[in-house]
Design a protein around this motif. Sequence first.
Motif, PDB file in Angstrom:
ATOM      1  N   GLY A 268       0.798  -1.216   0.000  1.00  0.00           N
ATOM      2  CA  GLY A 268       0.000   0.000   0.000  1.00  0.00           C
ATOM      3  C   GLY A 268       0.832   1.268   0.000  1.00  0.00           C
ATOM      4  N   GLU A 269       2.116   1.171   0.342  1.00  0.00           N
ATOM      5  CA  GLU A 269       2.998   2.339   0.363  1.00  0.00           C
ATOM      6  C   GLU A 269       3.639   2.618  -0.991  1.00  0.00           C
TER       7      GLU A 269
ATOM      8  N   THR B 212      -4.868  -1.452  -4.589  1.00  0.00           N
ATOM      9  CA  THR B 212      -4.377  -0.333  -3.779  1.00  0.00           C
ATOM     10  C   THR B 212      -4.834   1.031  -4.291  1.00  0.00           C
TER      11      THR B 212
ATOM     12  N   LYS C 136      -3.817   2.550  -7.047  1.00  0.00           N
ATOM     13  CA  LYS C 136      -2.666   3.287  -7.571  1.00  0.00           C
ATOM     14  C   LYS C 136      -2.579   3.159  -9.090  1.00  0.00           C
TER      15      LYS C 136
END
Length: 216
Positions: free
Chosen positions: A54-55, A85, A87
């Motif tokens: 998630g980062e 996520t 992204k």
Amino acid sequence: MILAIDTTSEFGSVALTDGDRVLEELPLHSPDGFGHVLYGHLEILLARHGLNVGEVQCFAAASGPGSFTGVRVGLTAVKGLAEATGKPVVAVSNLRALAWFGSAPLRATVLDARRGEVYAAVYNDRLEPVMPESVLKYEVWRQTLPPHGFELISPDFSSFHSQIDSSIPTVTAPRALAGAIGRIAWREFRGGRACDPAKIDANYVRRSDAELFWKE
């Protein structure tokens, strides 16, 4: 932070990049494909840097050309991770990634396509395409290039080495491309060109045998 993947040939790689810096690149070799080993390597890579998926701000994958199945494995992986996520994703051509390792104003990149042919393209020093990606015999492609002013880049020249003019500068690129893919993806991400995972597509250049037989 970008997580980059290349599974387009039996010599793959994964990498974690932070901006224009490669934190770690892990070369992989899996003649049987990467579907059964890829996620384990990604988990180990992230854990070594104290990160969870998630980062990661953006995911990147080699889009081909290469193995039909291998290309799909990498793209499917980043699509799934990006969707989970929320992204964006960047798909990077293997031929463009090879151009990263050049230094000349014009960089002619080549990969063995088998059947006596090569995948080939030409990029400038900004990694922008100057000649489109194509698949054809090396000697035919060479005739379309200028007589000088470029360098030839490939991870393996063996299949067409005898046809290379000795006056042409050559650069042997590493087999591991994930680091370069991550750094190129950062440029795309920074420029607002990363996209929704549903919009990325494979870059086969040549259709797979399965597709060709089906059409016939």
